[in-house]
Scaffold this active site. Structure first.
Site, PDB file in Angstrom:
ATOM      1  N   GLU A  92      53.887  33.850  57.993  1.00 16.94           N
ATOM      2  CA  GLU A  92      54.437  33.618  59.336  1.00 16.94           C
ATOM      3  C   GLU A  92      55.786  32.921  59.280  1.00 16.94           C
ATOM      4  O   GLU A  92      56.039  32.143  58.371  1.00 16.94           O
ATOM      5  CB  GLU A  92      53.521  32.679  60.123  1.00 16.94           C
ATOM      6  CG  GLU A  92      52.132  33.181  60.340  1.00 16.94           C
ATOM      7  CD  GLU A  92      51.232  32.086  60.904  1.00 16.94           C
ATOM      8  OE1 GLU A  92      51.740  31.116  61.496  1.00 16.94           O
ATOM      9  OE2 GLU A  92      50.013  32.213  60.742  1.00 16.94           O
ATOM     10  N   CYS A 105      61.423  28.219  61.144  1.00 10.38           N
ATOM     11  CA  CYS A 105      60.446  27.619  60.245  1.00 10.38           C
ATOM     12  C   CYS A 105      59.893  28.725  59.359  1.00 10.38           C
ATOM     13  O   CYS A 105      59.358  29.711  59.868  1.00 10.38           O
ATOM     14  CB  CYS A 105      59.331  26.979  61.084  1.00 10.38           C
ATOM     15  SG  CYS A 105      57.998  26.294  60.091  1.00 10.38           S
ATOM     16  N   CYS A 119      44.915  21.176  58.524  1.00 10.91           N
ATOM     17  CA  CYS A 119      45.933  22.227  58.481  1.00 10.91           C
ATOM     18  C   CYS A 119      45.314  23.615  58.340  1.00 10.91           C
ATOM     19  O   CYS A 119      44.514  23.862  57.430  1.00 10.91           O
ATOM     20  CB  CYS A 119      46.874  21.955  57.315  1.00 10.91           C
ATOM     21  SG  CYS A 119      48.168  23.201  57.148  1.00 10.91           S
ATOM     22  N   GLU A 160      53.140  24.944  50.267  1.00  9.05           N
ATOM     23  CA  GLU A 160      53.750  23.681  49.846  1.00  9.05           C
ATOM     24  C   GLU A 160      55.017  24.040  49.056  1.00  9.05           C
ATOM     25  O   GLU A 160      54.931  24.531  47.928  1.00  9.05           O
ATOM     26  CB  GLU A 160      52.741  22.903  48.981  1.00  9.05           C
ATOM     27  CG  GLU A 160      53.297  21.727  48.214  1.00  9.05           C
ATOM     28  CD  GLU A 160      54.145  20.762  49.033  1.00  9.05           C
ATOM     29  OE1 GLU A 160      53.718  20.339  50.119  1.00  9.05           O
ATOM     30  OE2 GLU A 160      55.265  20.450  48.577  1.00  9.05           O
ATOM     31  N   CYS A 332      51.798  26.143  62.090  1.00 14.39           N
ATOM     32  CA  CYS A 332      51.747  26.960  60.880  1.00 14.39           C
ATOM     33  C   CYS A 332      50.333  27.371  60.507  1.00 14.39           C
ATOM     34  O   CYS A 332      49.400  26.600  60.593  1.00 14.39           O
ATOM     35  CB  CYS A 332      52.412  26.231  59.723  1.00 14.39           C
ATOM     36  SG  CYS A 332      51.693  24.623  59.363  1.00 14.39           S
TER      37      CYS A 332
END
Ligand code: SAH
Length: 341
Positions: A92, A105, A119, A160, A332
């Site tokens: 995404e 983003c 998350c 990450e 996210c």
């Protein structure tokens, strides 16, 4: 398998052209076609001979990512893209509009290994690192599809970034390359859950970017209970790395803190946070936790405001992040997650 030409920086492309017995200046021409004019096919590179275009097409691919869903907020101009990669995986990107321009983003991995328990990106686990080309293409596709100019980039999507270190560093070099998008790294933020060794490595590059640390709790006990990475690198080690980073780069650090009611928003938490960050050249960004269906975490507006006021009073430079795209679940990992079930 064909070689991924979009992941070569200009020097590497020069070396490739030399191997093919071509003049070096061809590399610059091809690089411009790929990263400035952004053609989808070698056939469109009109100042390159037909013979070379054919040869390029045999050896290289121009890695595509395809939009499979596009959600547009009716509240603000937020656009969320779900992309399918050439191997069928999904990622995404989210395009947001601020006063100072459009911010994108982007994702850096397919899934995530870090396991932060609030998350959505980590729940389905980790599939693979993104290639440099797949990070660049998120920017190019967002600009092409929306007709909007991306003025800043945040590496805060799925994954990450410091766990995909080499490809991310190359992305940063290529996105800021003069023969390319030429985006100043002053307009880039990189968010990490705190991979301490890599923070030291990143400091060595002295990039002008803003480093964001996902802190989310002020004590080891609390942080370890929501972020498993804290068991590997505890808070004091992390803060030491942050001090080093600030010292080395001269850049202020941003600490992200997702405020979860009853978990990390008490008066004691505020006091501990003030003590922890006092004297560090930093900024605290409070994020009302995004509710995900796998957890019953939520943010309480009143406690959040009290928490923010306590930090300010304690001398910490604090902001509360504005929620954008609330009607399209812009946080996210949420769209990919929905799509994969
Ligand atoms: N892995 C990186 C970047 C991706 S997450 C990192 O950990 O920083 C981007 C930011 O969103 C991080 O600060 C992350 O902790 C935060 N985040 C993740 N899930 C969230 C949620 N449900 N609510 C609020 N913030 C969240």
């Amino acid at each position: 398998m064909k070689k991924d030409i979009l992941s070569y920086d200009l020097n590497e492309l020069c070396a490739e052209m030399e191997l093919l017995g071509e003049k070096k200046f061809r590399a610059r021409q091809i690089y411009e076609w790929l990263h400035i004019k952004r053609v989808h096919e070698f056939a469109n590179m009109s100042n390159i001979s037909l013979a070379l275009r054919t040869k390029l097409d045999e050896i290289y691919c121009i890695n595509r990512i395809n939009i499979v869903r596009k959600l547009e907020s009716s509240l603000d101009n937020t656009v969320k893209y779900l992309y399918e990669l050439s191997d069928g995986n999904h990622i995404e990107s989210v395009l947001m509009e601020y006063k100072h321009g459009n911010s994108l983003c982007i994702s850096t991995q397919v899934g995530c290994k870090m396991g932060c328990n609030f998350c959505a990106s980590t729940i389905a686990g980790f599939k693979r690192d993104l290639l440099t080309s797949e990070m660049l293409m998120q920017v190019y596709m967002a600009e092409e599809n929306s007709g909007r100019h991306v003025d800043s980039i945040v590496l805060m999507g799925i994954g990450e970034p410091l766990d995909n270190f080499d490809n991310v560093v190359k992305f940063l070099r290529m996105i800021s390359c003069e023969t390319g998008k030429n985006l100043s790294l002053r307009h880039v933020s990189l968010s990490t859950c705190g991979l301490v060794d890599r923070i030291y490595d990143l400091a060595g590059y002295k990039f002008g970017l803003t480093l964001s640390i996902s802190l989310h709790a002020p004590t080891d006990q609390k942080r370890s209970s929501i972020m498993p990475v804290n068991k590997r690198y505890g808070i004091s080690e992390l803060i030491e790395a942050c001090r080093y980073y600030i010292d080395k780069t001269g850049r202020r650090i941003s600490f992200e803190y997702a405020v979860i009611h009853g978990v990390n928003d008490t008066h004691e938490d505020a006091e501990a946070l003030i003590k922890l960050l006092r004297g560090i050249n930093c900024h605290v960004n409070l994020i009302p936790v995004n509710e995900i269906k796998e957890r019953d975490y939520r943010s309480d507006k009143n406690s959040l405001n009290i928490f923010a006021a306590a930090l300010e009073k304690g001398g910490l430079n604090t902001t509360i992040r504005r929620t954008l795209g609330a009607d399209i679940d812009a946080a996210c990992g949420q769209l990919r997650r929905e799509y994969e079930i």
